[in-house]
Design a protein around this motif. Structure first.
Motif, PDB file in Angstrom:
ATOM      1  N   ASP A 311       0.834  -1.198   0.000  1.00  0.00           N
ATOM      2  CA  ASP A 311       0.000   0.000   0.000  1.00  0.00           C
ATOM      3  C   ASP A 311       0.874   1.255   0.000  1.00  0.00           C
ATOM      4  OD1 ASP A 311      -2.848   1.018   0.290  1.00  0.00           O
ATOM      5  OD2 ASP A 311      -1.863   2.050   1.944  1.00  0.00           O
ATOM      6  N   TRP A 312       1.923   1.232   0.808  1.00  0.00           N
ATOM      7  CA  TRP A 312       2.861   2.362   0.844  1.00  0.00           C
ATOM      8  C   TRP A 312       3.524   2.546  -0.521  1.00  0.00           C
ATOM      9  CZ3 TRP A 312       8.093   2.035  -0.178  1.00  0.00           C
ATOM     10  CH2 TRP A 312       8.836   3.207   0.042  1.00  0.00           C
ATOM     11  N   ALA A 313       3.946   1.452  -1.148  1.00  0.00           N
ATOM     12  CA  ALA A 313       4.636   1.550  -2.437  1.00  0.00           C
ATOM     13  C   ALA A 313       3.759   2.201  -3.500  1.00  0.00           C
ATOM     14  CB  ALA A 313       5.071   0.159  -2.906  1.00  0.00           C
ATOM     15  N   LEU A 314       2.442   2.014  -3.396  1.00  0.00           N
ATOM     16  CA  LEU A 314       1.531   2.556  -4.402  1.00  0.00           C
ATOM     17  C   LEU A 314       1.082   3.988  -4.116  1.00  0.00           C
ATOM     18  CD1 LEU A 314      -0.830  -0.484  -5.073  1.00  0.00           C
ATOM     19  CD2 LEU A 314       1.154   0.256  -6.394  1.00  0.00           C
ATOM     20  N   THR A 315       1.202   4.424  -2.870  1.00  0.00           N
ATOM     21  CA  THR A 315       0.597   5.704  -2.502  1.00  0.00           C
ATOM     22  C   THR A 315       1.576   6.762  -2.009  1.00  0.00           C
ATOM     23  OG1 THR A 315       0.159   4.905  -0.248  1.00  0.00           O
ATOM     24  CG2 THR A 315      -1.578   4.585  -1.891  1.00  0.00           C
ATOM     25  N   ASP A 316       2.764   6.371  -1.602  1.00  0.00           N
ATOM     26  CA  ASP A 316       3.704   7.324  -1.015  1.00  0.00           C
ATOM     27  C   ASP A 316       4.453   8.113  -2.087  1.00  0.00           C
ATOM     28  OD1 ASP A 316       5.247   8.093   1.608  1.00  0.00           O
ATOM     29  OD2 ASP A 316       6.784   7.718   0.088  1.00  0.00           O
ATOM     30  N   ALA A 317       4.603   9.413  -1.886  1.00  0.00           N
ATOM     31  CA  ALA A 317       5.269  10.267  -2.875  1.00  0.00           C
ATOM     32  C   ALA A 317       6.722   9.877  -3.074  1.00  0.00           C
ATOM     33  CB  ALA A 317       5.175  11.736  -2.441  1.00  0.00           C
ATOM     34  N   GLN A 318       7.414   9.500  -1.991  1.00  0.00           N
ATOM     35  CA  GLN A 318       8.812   9.093  -2.121  1.00  0.00           C
ATOM     36  C   GLN A 318       8.925   7.818  -2.945  1.00  0.00           C
ATOM     37  OE1 GLN A 318      11.563  10.620  -1.269  1.00  0.00           O
ATOM     38  NE2 GLN A 318      12.945   8.957  -1.873  1.00  0.00           N
ATOM     39  N   ALA A 319       8.005   6.861  -2.728  1.00  0.00           N
ATOM     40  CA  ALA A 319       8.023   5.621  -3.502  1.00  0.00           C
ATOM     41  C   ALA A 319       7.799   5.908  -4.984  1.00  0.00           C
ATOM     42  CB  ALA A 319       6.947   4.673  -2.984  1.00  0.00           C
ATOM     43  N   THR A 320       6.909   6.830  -5.282  1.00  0.00           N
ATOM     44  CA  THR A 320       6.651   7.197  -6.676  1.00  0.00           C
ATOM     45  C   THR A 320       7.871   7.843  -7.308  1.00  0.00           C
ATOM     46  OG1 THR A 320       4.280   7.487  -6.265  1.00  0.00           O
ATOM     47  CG2 THR A 320       5.202   8.594  -8.198  1.00  0.00           C
ATOM     48  N   THR A 321       8.540   8.715  -6.570  1.00  0.00           N
ATOM     49  CA  THR A 321       9.743   9.374  -7.089  1.00  0.00           C
ATOM     50  C   THR A 321      10.835   8.358  -7.393  1.00  0.00           C
ATOM     51  OG1 THR A 321       9.282  11.421  -5.888  1.00  0.00           O
ATOM     52  CG2 THR A 321      11.566  11.039  -6.548  1.00  0.00           C
ATOM     53  N   VAL A 322      11.036   7.406  -6.490  1.00  0.00           N
ATOM     54  CA  VAL A 322      12.032   6.346  -6.706  1.00  0.00           C
ATOM     55  C   VAL A 322      11.719   5.591  -7.991  1.00  0.00           C
ATOM     56  CG1 VAL A 322      12.837   4.115  -5.852  1.00  0.00           C
ATOM     57  CG2 VAL A 322      12.691   6.065  -4.292  1.00  0.00           C
ATOM     58  N   ALA A 323      10.445   5.231  -8.180  1.00  0.00           N
ATOM     59  CA  ALA A 323      10.050   4.460  -9.356  1.00  0.00           C
ATOM     60  C   ALA A 323      10.299   5.234 -10.643  1.00  0.00           C
ATOM     61  CB  ALA A 323       8.577   4.062  -9.249  1.00  0.00           C
ATOM     62  N   THR A 324       9.874   6.474 -10.688  1.00  0.00           N
ATOM     63  CA  THR A 324      10.024   7.252 -11.919  1.00  0.00           C
ATOM     64  C   THR A 324      11.478   7.549 -12.219  1.00  0.00           C
ATOM     65  OG1 THR A 324       9.587   9.298 -10.686  1.00  0.00           O
ATOM     66  CG2 THR A 324       7.724   8.262 -11.789  1.00  0.00           C
ATOM     67  N   ASP A 325      12.281   7.767 -11.185  1.00  0.00           N
ATOM     68  CA  ASP A 325      13.710   8.015 -11.399  1.00  0.00           C
ATOM     69  C   ASP A 325      14.392   6.806 -12.042  1.00  0.00           C
ATOM     70  OD1 ASP A 325      13.550  10.551 -10.377  1.00  0.00           O
ATOM     71  OD2 ASP A 325      14.448  10.065  -8.434  1.00  0.00           O
ATOM     72  N   LEU A 326      13.870   5.618 -11.774  1.00  0.00           N
ATOM     73  CA  LEU A 326      14.441   4.389 -12.322  1.00  0.00           C
ATOM     74  C   LEU A 326      13.808   3.989 -13.657  1.00  0.00           C
ATOM     75  CD1 LEU A 326      14.790   2.311  -9.038  1.00  0.00           C
ATOM     76  CD2 LEU A 326      16.657   3.179 -10.448  1.00  0.00           C
ATOM     77  N   GLY A 327      12.856   4.796 -14.141  1.00  0.00           N
ATOM     78  CA  GLY A 327      12.264   4.533 -15.446  1.00  0.00           C
ATOM     79  C   GLY A 327      11.004   3.697 -15.428  1.00  0.00           C
ATOM     80  N   TYR A 328      10.428   3.467 -14.236  1.00  0.00           N
ATOM     81  CA  TYR A 328       9.169   2.728 -14.134  1.00  0.00           C
ATOM     82  C   TYR A 328       7.994   3.701 -14.129  1.00  0.00           C
ATOM     83  CZ  TYR A 328      12.139  -1.154 -12.571  1.00  0.00           C
ATOM     84  OH  TYR A 328      13.104  -2.123 -12.474  1.00  0.00           O
ATOM     85  N   ALA A 329       6.851   3.242 -14.637  1.00  0.00           N
ATOM     86  CA  ALA A 329       5.658   4.078 -14.687  1.00  0.00           C
ATOM     87  C   ALA A 329       4.691   3.660 -13.592  1.00  0.00           C
ATOM     88  CB  ALA A 329       4.987   3.963 -16.053  1.00  0.00           C
ATOM     89  N   PRO A 330       4.433   4.530 -12.613  1.00  0.00           N
ATOM     90  CA  PRO A 330       3.434   4.216 -11.585  1.00  0.00           C
ATOM     91  C   PRO A 330       2.029   4.178 -12.185  1.00  0.00           C
ATOM     92  CG  PRO A 330       4.900   5.999 -10.895  1.00  0.00           C
ATOM     93  CD  PRO A 330       5.113   5.801 -12.365  1.00  0.00           C
ATOM     94  N   MET A 331       1.101   3.608 -11.424  1.00  0.00           N
ATOM     95  CA  MET A 331      -0.272   3.516 -11.885  1.00  0.00           C
ATOM     96  C   MET A 331      -1.036   4.812 -11.598  1.00  0.00           C
ATOM     97  SD  MET A 331      -1.159  -0.407 -10.759  1.00  0.00           S
ATOM     98  CE  MET A 331      -0.875  -0.074  -9.039  1.00  0.00           C
ATOM     99  N   GLY A 332      -2.079   5.046 -12.377  1.00  0.00           N
ATOM    100  CA  GLY A 332      -2.925   6.198 -12.166  1.00  0.00           C
ATOM    101  C   GLY A 332      -3.806   6.035 -10.942  1.00  0.00           C
ATOM    102  N   PRO A 333      -4.475   7.131 -10.508  1.00  0.00           N
ATOM    103  CA  PRO A 333      -5.262   7.102  -9.269  1.00  0.00           C
ATOM    104  C   PRO A 333      -6.389   6.078  -9.265  1.00  0.00           C
ATOM    105  CG  PRO A 333      -4.947   9.355 -10.049  1.00  0.00           C
ATOM    106  CD  PRO A 333      -4.427   8.462 -11.125  1.00  0.00           C
ATOM    107  N   GLU A 334      -7.106   5.942 -10.373  1.00  0.00           N
ATOM    108  CA  GLU A 334      -8.238   5.014 -10.402  1.00  0.00           C
ATOM    109  C   GLU A 334      -7.775   3.570 -10.251  1.00  0.00           C
ATOM    110  OE1 GLU A 334     -11.900   3.592 -13.344  1.00  0.00           O
ATOM    111  OE2 GLU A 334     -10.678   5.345 -13.881  1.00  0.00           O
ATOM    112  N   LEU A 335      -6.728   3.197 -10.986  1.00  0.00           N
ATOM    113  CA  LEU A 335      -6.215   1.841 -10.872  1.00  0.00           C
ATOM    114  C   LEU A 335      -5.606   1.615  -9.499  1.00  0.00           C
ATOM    115  CD1 LEU A 335      -5.604  -0.909 -12.079  1.00  0.00           C
ATOM    116  CD2 LEU A 335      -3.531   0.059 -13.113  1.00  0.00           C
TER     117      LEU A 335
END
Length: 350
Positions: A311-335
């Protein structure tokens, strides 16, 4: 293998009235997982940050052994969660329920691209199609200056050098994403090789274990060409191909193109989907990573830690920043909201 342990604490409230609200710094438990190498870079960073700054009493041990191994260990109940670049099919879900006594839970957590990487940095940006990729791995196209490649790259001075294609030697979700794409787009590939986490490659190809092994083999082989997760190509500075998508556009495999591909996905309630027929600005060889868990059978400390981490990995701003910096695309809010409901099913059955 990524292993992280606790070193700091944080105290704050997260979540909403969704059954996932917890006070930070109160969880403890040892969680084990195994599977895909595709998301390993982001999983490593997520685990390191979560266990050192979010829930310091939690230990998460994730072993990147490939999607096939992750599914196998999950079905054998050797780990608390599995990770794969393909979803569990009906027969596997039936096995999971039989061995555990309750249904499996599977949900996507991240999107990423599978890139075609080159040994020679001068080939960066070279254009390929599904057909030419298939013919390269079928050893029908043997040299970089093959007429089919020259026609796609009229402005590049392609060398008369043998192409040395590299594939995964282990059961791999990355292989599944590439082979599914080729089987969908190229008739001869569907007939000769089909799709899967482990397929019967042409004997005149090289093999590497995991994304790391393919990256190292491409990097160390003159004429090397291989498929890896975009993050591995970025981390190792590998030249990558642009791939022509469904609309005939040659797309560079960057974060925006991965996000565009994920936006085109129609995702059903059971989360069983592939990213097919990607057009627009989307990169065509893209996929998701699924987490595999169970509705029952966990120690409650493990279950609470497992639910909270994802749940933290999907919702936390720091987790999202880590993912995008590494070239991964997080999911949108609805998904994300739909997946959080699925996470809440973990250990929900008495």
């Amino acid at each position: 293998m990524a292993v992280a342990t606790a070193t700091a604490t944080a105290g704050c409230q997260i979540g909403q009235d969704d059954g996932l609200t917890l006070t930070r710094g109160t969880l403890s438990g040892d969680v084990t997982g195994a599977g895909a190498t595709f998301p390993e870079p982001v999983f490593q960073e997520w685990v390191r940050y979560y266990t050192s700054a979010v829930e310091t009493g939690v230990r998460i041990d994730y072993e990147a052994i490939g999607s096939g191994g992750g599914i196998e260990q999950f079905l054998e109940q050797a780990v608390d969660f599995g990770s794969s670049e393909r979803y569990l099919e009906a027969s596997e879900l039936a096995v999971a329920e039989e061995v555990r006594g309750c249904p499996a839970v599977q949900f996507p957590v991240i999107f990423g691209s599978v890139v075609i990487a080159f040994h020679d940095e001068a080939l960066d940006g070279m254009v390929l199609t599904a057909e030419t990729i298939a013919r390269i791995y079928d050893r029908d196209i043997l040299y970089y200056d093959d007429p089919a490649l020259v026609a796609l790259n009229p402005d590049m001075d392609l060398p008369h050098q043998e192409i040395r294609p590299v594939h995964r030697s282990d059961g791999s979700g990355t292989t599944y994403v590439l082979s599914h794409y080729l089987a969908t787009e190229v008739p001869f590939w569907a007939e000769r090789y089909a799709e899967g986490t482990d397929i019967g490659w042409h004997e005149d190809t090289l093999a590497g274990d995991g994304n790391d092994g393919v990256t190292a083999t491409v990097h160390g082989t003159e004429g090397g060409l291989g498929y890896v997760n975009q993050s591995y190509a970025l981390q190792n500075g590998l030249a990558t191909a642009r791939v022509v998508n469904e609309d005939g556009v040659a797309i560079e495999p960057d974060l925006a193109a991965t996000t565009a591909a994920s936006d085109e996905a129609e995702i059903p309630g059971d989360f069983q989907f592939n990213l097919d027929d990607i057009g627009g600005e989307g990169y065509p060889i893209a996929g998701a990573n699924w987490i595999l868990a169970y509705e029952c059978g966990y120690d409650e400390e493990v279950a609470a830690s497992l639910r909270d981490f994802w749940d933290w990995a999907l919702t936390d701003a720091q987790a999202t920043t880590v993912a995008t910096d590494l070239g991964y695309a997080p999911m949108g809010p609805e998904l994300t909201a739909r997946v959080r409901d699925e996470i809440a099913r973990v250990n929900a059955t008495p």
